[in-house]
Each structure stands twice: as structure tokens, then as C-alpha cells.
Motif scaffolding. Structure first.
Motif, PDB file in Angstrom:
ATOM      1  N   THR A 139       0.828  -1.200   0.000  1.00 30.17           N
ATOM      2  CA  THR A 139       0.000   0.000   0.000  1.00 30.17           C
ATOM      3  C   THR A 139       0.864   1.252   0.000  1.00 30.17           C
ATOM      4  O   THR A 139       0.564   2.222  -0.706  1.00 30.17           O
ATOM      5  N   LEU A 140       1.962   1.227   0.747  1.00 35.08           N
ATOM      6  CA  LEU A 140       2.885   2.359   0.762  1.00 35.08           C
ATOM      7  C   LEU A 140       3.375   2.664  -0.652  1.00 35.08           C
ATOM      8  O   LEU A 140       3.351   3.814  -1.085  1.00 35.08           O
ATOM      9  N   LYS A 141       3.782   1.632  -1.385  1.00 34.57           N
ATOM     10  CA  LYS A 141       4.311   1.838  -2.732  1.00 34.57           C
ATOM     11  C   LYS A 141       3.246   2.392  -3.681  1.00 34.57           C
ATOM     12  O   LYS A 141       3.559   3.100  -4.621  1.00 34.57           O
ATOM     13  N   VAL A 178       1.650   6.343  -1.143  1.00 30.52           N
ATOM     14  CA  VAL A 178       2.402   7.374  -0.425  1.00 30.52           C
ATOM     15  C   VAL A 178       3.246   8.190  -1.411  1.00 30.52           C
ATOM     16  O   VAL A 178       3.958   7.623  -2.240  1.00 30.52           O
ATOM     17  N   PRO A 179       3.170   9.533  -1.331  1.00 28.79           N
ATOM     18  CA  PRO A 179       3.926  10.371  -2.261  1.00 28.79           C
ATOM     19  C   PRO A 179       5.431  10.421  -1.927  1.00 28.79           C
ATOM     20  O   PRO A 179       5.954  11.420  -1.445  1.00 28.79           O
ATOM     21  N   ILE A 180       6.066   9.281  -2.193  1.00 28.15           N
ATOM     22  CA  ILE A 180       7.527   9.161  -2.111  1.00 28.15           C
ATOM     23  C   ILE A 180       7.971   8.664  -3.483  1.00 28.15           C
ATOM     24  O   ILE A 180       7.459   7.661  -3.972  1.00 28.15           O
ATOM     25  N   TRP A 181       8.902   9.388  -4.078  1.00 32.15           N
ATOM     26  CA  TRP A 181       9.331   9.058  -5.434  1.00 32.15           C
ATOM     27  C   TRP A 181      10.784   8.614  -5.430  1.00 32.15           C
ATOM     28  O   TRP A 181      11.606   9.134  -4.683  1.00 32.15           O
ATOM     29  N   LYS A 182      11.078   7.654  -6.307  1.00 29.58           N
ATOM     30  CA  LYS A 182      12.410   7.055  -6.376  1.00 29.58           C
ATOM     31  C   LYS A 182      13.012   7.316  -7.758  1.00 29.58           C
ATOM     32  O   LYS A 182      12.384   7.060  -8.773  1.00 29.58           O
ATOM     33  N   LYS A 183      14.259   7.812  -7.734  1.00 24.23           N
ATOM     34  CA  LYS A 183      15.014   7.987  -8.973  1.00 24.23           C
ATOM     35  C   LYS A 183      16.196   7.035  -8.943  1.00 24.23           C
ATOM     36  O   LYS A 183      16.962   7.020  -7.977  1.00 24.23           O
ATOM     37  N   GLU A 184      16.311   6.211  -9.984  1.00 24.06           N
ATOM     38  CA  GLU A 184      17.463   5.314 -10.102  1.00 24.06           C
ATOM     39  C   GLU A 184      18.535   6.018 -10.922  1.00 24.06           C
ATOM     40  O   GLU A 184      18.249   6.544 -12.003  1.00 24.06           O
ATOM     41  N   ILE A 185      19.764   6.019 -10.403  1.00 25.11           N
ATOM     42  CA  ILE A 185      20.892   6.632 -11.093  1.00 25.11           C
ATOM     43  C   ILE A 185      21.787   5.516 -11.600  1.00 25.11           C
ATOM     44  O   ILE A 185      22.277   4.693 -10.829  1.00 25.11           O
ATOM     45  N   PHE A 186      21.955   5.480 -12.935  1.00 23.00           N
ATOM     46  CA  PHE A 186      22.778   4.478 -13.608  1.00 23.00           C
ATOM     47  C   PHE A 186      24.071   5.125 -14.088  1.00 23.00           C
ATOM     48  O   PHE A 186      24.227   6.341 -14.039  1.00 23.00           O
ATOM     49  N   GLU A 187      24.970   4.299 -14.620  1.00 24.52           N
ATOM     50  CA  GLU A 187      26.216   4.823 -15.198  1.00 24.52           C
ATOM     51  C   GLU A 187      25.919   5.726 -16.386  1.00 24.52           C
ATOM     52  O   GLU A 187      26.637   6.687 -16.642  1.00 24.52           O
ATOM     53  N   ASP A 188      24.850   5.435 -17.126  1.00 23.64           N
ATOM     54  CA  ASP A 188      24.560   6.155 -18.364  1.00 23.64           C
ATOM     55  C   ASP A 188      23.301   7.016 -18.304  1.00 23.64           C
ATOM     56  O   ASP A 188      22.712   7.342 -19.317  1.00 23.64           O
ATOM     57  N   GLY A 189      22.873   7.366 -17.097  1.00 24.26           N
ATOM     58  CA  GLY A 189      21.691   8.230 -16.997  1.00 24.26           C
ATOM     59  C   GLY A 189      20.898   7.951 -15.735  1.00 24.26           C
ATOM     60  O   GLY A 189      21.371   7.291 -14.804  1.00 24.26           O
ATOM     61  N   GLU A 190      19.685   8.471 -15.716  1.00 21.32           N
ATOM     62  CA  GLU A 190      18.837   8.304 -14.537  1.00 21.32           C
ATOM     63  C   GLU A 190      17.385   8.258 -14.989  1.00 21.32           C
ATOM     64  O   GLU A 190      17.039   8.750 -16.067  1.00 21.32           O
ATOM     65  N   VAL A 191      16.518   7.678 -14.128  1.00 23.51           N
ATOM     66  CA  VAL A 191      15.108   7.560 -14.450  1.00 23.51           C
ATOM     67  C   VAL A 191      14.285   7.558 -13.165  1.00 23.51           C
ATOM     68  O   VAL A 191      14.683   6.953 -12.172  1.00 23.51           O
TER      69      VAL A 191
END
Length: 141
Positions: free
Chosen positions: A117-119, A122-135
Motif C-alpha cells: 500500500t505504501l508503494k 504514499v507520495p515518495i518518489w524514487k530515482k534510479e541513477i545508472f552509469e549512463d543516466g537516470e530515471v
């Protein structure tokens, strides 16, 4: 009984033991803890770190609502939901949930309900940072 709910949203390292200690009661037959960790890859891409952002007032309010629903729905003794914001390295912990109940099944079900339910809400956002960019990542993979 003391307050059955503890909610923490912090930019500091989460204390897993404090989360567990909060939910311990003499009348609990089962305590279940979920610990989410930052993994080093997603869909075969190497992850360098994750950044978490939240709309704090609403995030805390929604986490409290989830906890209240879990206490009611699963007859919990106590529940703690901790979430971290900021930049987290591989192996660090962005979320800890602990639930205690008279019986283990209810504690397992409550923990699963709380993280799912949290995922979703709840207004918490996740950004993944890769070697070649982010999303920015949706709540569910």
C-alpha cells in the motif's frame, strides 16, 4: 497500551532495531519485519544509487493512515513504518516496516499490506541513477 503506531520519515540512516523494539509487546506471538534495501541492478542495468523525494506532510499522513488500517484490519498490537529520503548508496535501507500481532499470520499479512500500500499511495518518489543516466521509477516494477 502505549500508542500502537510509529511513523518516521527521515533523511538519516534508519534504525532497524528501534523499529523492531517499538513493536515488541508481551502479548505478541509474532513479529514480522520487512527491510527494503538498495540493490545494485535493475533489469540488467547497474545502479549507482537511488534518490528518494517525498511530499513530507502528505507522506507522513498517508503512512499513518496505512498503519491505522493495518492495526484495524489485522488486529495488530503495534506497527512501525520508517522511510528514508535523500540519496542512498547500494546496500542502504530506504524502508523498514515491523508489525506485531497475537499470531504470526496476521503480522506477515500486515507487513505485506503495509509495503504494498505504501508503494501505491504514499507520495515518495524514487530515482534510479545508472552509469549512463537516470530515471524516475514507478512505484511497482
Amino acid at each position: 497500551m502505549n500508542q500502537p503506531i510509529e511513523i518516521i520519515l527521515s533523511n538519516k540512516t534508519l534504525n532497524e532495531q528501534a523499529c523492531l523494539d517499538f513493536v515488541k509487546t508481551d502479548d505478541s506471538g509474532g513479529i514480522v519485519t520487512f527491510v527494503g534495501t538498495v540493490r545494485n541492478q535493475t533489469k540488467g542495468k547497474r545502479v549507482l544509487r537511488l534518490d528518494f523525494e517525498a511530499y513530507e506532510p502528505m507522506a507522513v499522513s498517508e503512512m499513518k493512515k496505512i498503519a491505522e488500517q493495518a492495526v484495524e484490519k489485522f488486529s495488530l498490537k503495534k506497527i512501525a513504518i520508517y522511510h528514508r529520503v535523500g540519496s542512498l548508496e547500494i546496500g542502504e535501507v530506504p524502508v523498514v516496516i515491523a508489525a506485531s500481532a497475537a499470531h504470526r499470520g496476521a503480522a506477515f499479512d500486515a507487513c505485506e499490506y503495509a509495503i504494498d500500500t505504501l508503494k501505491e499511495t504514499v507520495p515518495i518518489w524514487k530515482k534510479e541513477i545508472f552509469e549512463d543516466g537516470e530515471v524516475w521509477v514507478s512505484a511497482t516494477p
